[in-house]
Write a protein that holds these residues in place. Structure first.
Motif, PDB file in Angstrom:
ATOM      1  N   ASP A  97      54.564 -22.890  75.299  1.00  0.00           N
ATOM      2  CA  ASP A  97      53.576 -22.710  76.182  1.00  0.00           C
ATOM      3  C   ASP A  97      53.637 -23.799  77.178  1.00  0.00           C
ATOM      4  O   ASP A  97      54.181 -24.767  77.179  1.00  0.00           O
ATOM      5  CB  ASP A  97      52.135 -23.071  75.269  1.00  0.00           C
ATOM      6  N   ALA A 132      49.363 -31.952  64.714  1.00  0.00           N
ATOM      7  CA  ALA A 132      50.070 -30.879  65.117  1.00  0.00           C
ATOM      8  C   ALA A 132      49.555 -30.242  66.406  1.00  0.00           C
ATOM      9  O   ALA A 132      50.240 -29.841  67.394  1.00  0.00           O
ATOM     10  CB  ALA A 132      50.614 -29.687  64.285  1.00  0.00           C
ATOM     11  N   ARG A 133      48.110 -30.296  66.489  1.00  0.00           N
ATOM     12  CA  ARG A 133      47.477 -29.685  67.718  1.00  0.00           C
ATOM     13  C   ARG A 133      47.187 -30.531  68.752  1.00  0.00           C
ATOM     14  O   ARG A 133      46.730 -30.112  69.789  1.00  0.00           O
ATOM     15  CB  ARG A 133      46.009 -29.144  67.108  1.00  0.00           C
ATOM     16  N   LYS A 141      55.594 -27.802  80.140  1.00  0.00           N
ATOM     17  CA  LYS A 141      55.892 -27.023  78.746  1.00  0.00           C
ATOM     18  C   LYS A 141      55.717 -27.678  77.359  1.00  0.00           C
ATOM     19  O   LYS A 141      56.193 -28.983  77.645  1.00  0.00           O
ATOM     20  CB  LYS A 141      57.377 -26.417  78.875  1.00  0.00           C
ATOM     21  N   ASN A 142      55.249 -27.158  76.822  1.00  0.00           N
ATOM     22  CA  ASN A 142      54.964 -27.968  75.399  1.00  0.00           C
ATOM     23  C   ASN A 142      56.183 -27.583  74.700  1.00  0.00           C
ATOM     24  O   ASN A 142      56.478 -26.389  74.174  1.00  0.00           O
ATOM     25  CB  ASN A 142      53.626 -27.256  74.461  1.00  0.00           C
ATOM     26  N   PRO A 143      57.137 -28.480  74.340  1.00  0.00           N
ATOM     27  CA  PRO A 143      58.432 -27.998  73.848  1.00  0.00           C
ATOM     28  C   PRO A 143      58.267 -27.510  72.479  1.00  0.00           C
ATOM     29  O   PRO A 143      59.430 -26.663  71.834  1.00  0.00           O
ATOM     30  CB  PRO A 143      59.175 -29.370  73.696  1.00  0.00           C
ATOM     31  N   THR A 144      57.379 -27.791  71.755  1.00  0.00           N
ATOM     32  CA  THR A 144      57.341 -27.410  70.240  1.00  0.00           C
ATOM     33  C   THR A 144      56.939 -26.025  70.058  1.00  0.00           C
ATOM     34  O   THR A 144      57.428 -25.419  69.017  1.00  0.00           O
ATOM     35  CB  THR A 144      56.226 -28.250  69.420  1.00  0.00           C
ATOM     36  N   CYS A 145      56.107 -25.298  71.236  1.00  0.00           N
ATOM     37  CA  CYS A 145      55.817 -23.922  70.877  1.00  0.00           C
ATOM     38  C   CYS A 145      56.306 -23.011  72.302  1.00  0.00           C
ATOM     39  O   CYS A 145      56.291 -22.074  72.362  1.00  0.00           O
ATOM     40  CB  CYS A 145      54.201 -23.840  70.682  1.00  0.00           C
ATOM     41  N   SER A 199      44.903 -25.376  73.959  1.00  0.00           N
ATOM     42  CA  SER A 199      45.609 -25.907  75.170  1.00  0.00           C
ATOM     43  C   SER A 199      44.828 -25.237  76.264  1.00  0.00           C
ATOM     44  O   SER A 199      44.564 -26.048  77.406  1.00  0.00           O
ATOM     45  CB  SER A 199      46.799 -25.421  75.078  1.00  0.00           C
ATOM     46  N   LYS A 230      49.124 -32.075  70.553  1.00  0.00           N
ATOM     47  CA  LYS A 230      50.032 -31.902  71.775  1.00  0.00           C
ATOM     48  C   LYS A 230      49.636 -30.588  72.499  1.00  0.00           C
ATOM     49  O   LYS A 230      49.741 -30.547  73.768  1.00  0.00           O
ATOM     50  CB  LYS A 230      51.503 -31.378  71.224  1.00  0.00           C
ATOM     51  N   CYS A 231      48.988 -29.513  71.826  1.00  0.00           N
ATOM     52  CA  CYS A 231      48.217 -28.511  72.416  1.00  0.00           C
ATOM     53  C   CYS A 231      47.067 -29.064  73.350  1.00  0.00           C
ATOM     54  O   CYS A 231      47.158 -28.715  74.460  1.00  0.00           O
ATOM     55  CB  CYS A 231      47.353 -27.506  71.481  1.00  0.00           C
TER      56      CYS A 231
END
Ligand code: FES
Length: 140
Positions: free
Chosen positions: A40, A120-121, A34-38, A66, A123-124
């Motif tokens: 997804d 910020a992207r 899981k991407n903790p920030t969003c 992503s 991580k995606c």
């Protein structure tokens, strides 16, 4: 056509027509991340035989970056040895840091190079690759 437009088209093509979508079988190496920030998430499956990535599939929900990255990653590592898959992952991480990376190993993935300018992207774009690294670790 500008290079940025071409890259955008490649990304949207992978997002709208993802390659290697789905699951292989419950026995395949499986990692859910899981991407903790969003919030997804991605589930990645790898079928490794004789030290080779015989099949790779994923399912998930996420932004265009992503999911396109997951699709391109699956194409890049399918059929490669586990060591080669790890090397491609390392090259992709260089690309995300804005460093020079081997275009022969990256192929379509080069289209994600612009993401390095938007922290910020990153991580995606790396969500699927973090899943890949965990599955290749399991393959050893
Ligand atoms: Fe969630 Fe990109 S916004 S992975």
């Amino acid at each position: 056509m500008q290079l940025d437009d071409l890259y955008r088209e490649v990304i949207m093509d992978h997002y709208t027509h993802p390659r290697n979508k789905g699951m292989i079988s419950p026995e395949a190496l499986t990692v859910e991340l899981k991407n903790p920030t969003c919030g997804d998430e991605i589930t990645l499956q790898l079928l490794v035989e004789d030290d080779r990535v015989k099949d790779v599939r994923f399912e998930g929900t996420g932004c265009s970056i992503s999911m396109a990255s997951a699709s391109m990653m699956s194409e890049a590592v399918k059929g490669k040895s586990v060591a080669e898959a790890k090397q491609i992952s390392e090259e992709f991480r260089k690309l995300m840091k804005g460093q020079e990376a081997d275009p022969d190993l990256l192929g379509d993935l080069e289209s994600l190079g612009g993401v390095s300018r938007f922290p910020a992207r990153i991580k995606c774009a790396t969500l699927a690759w973090n899943a890949l690294d965990r599955t290749t670790e399991q393959a050893l």
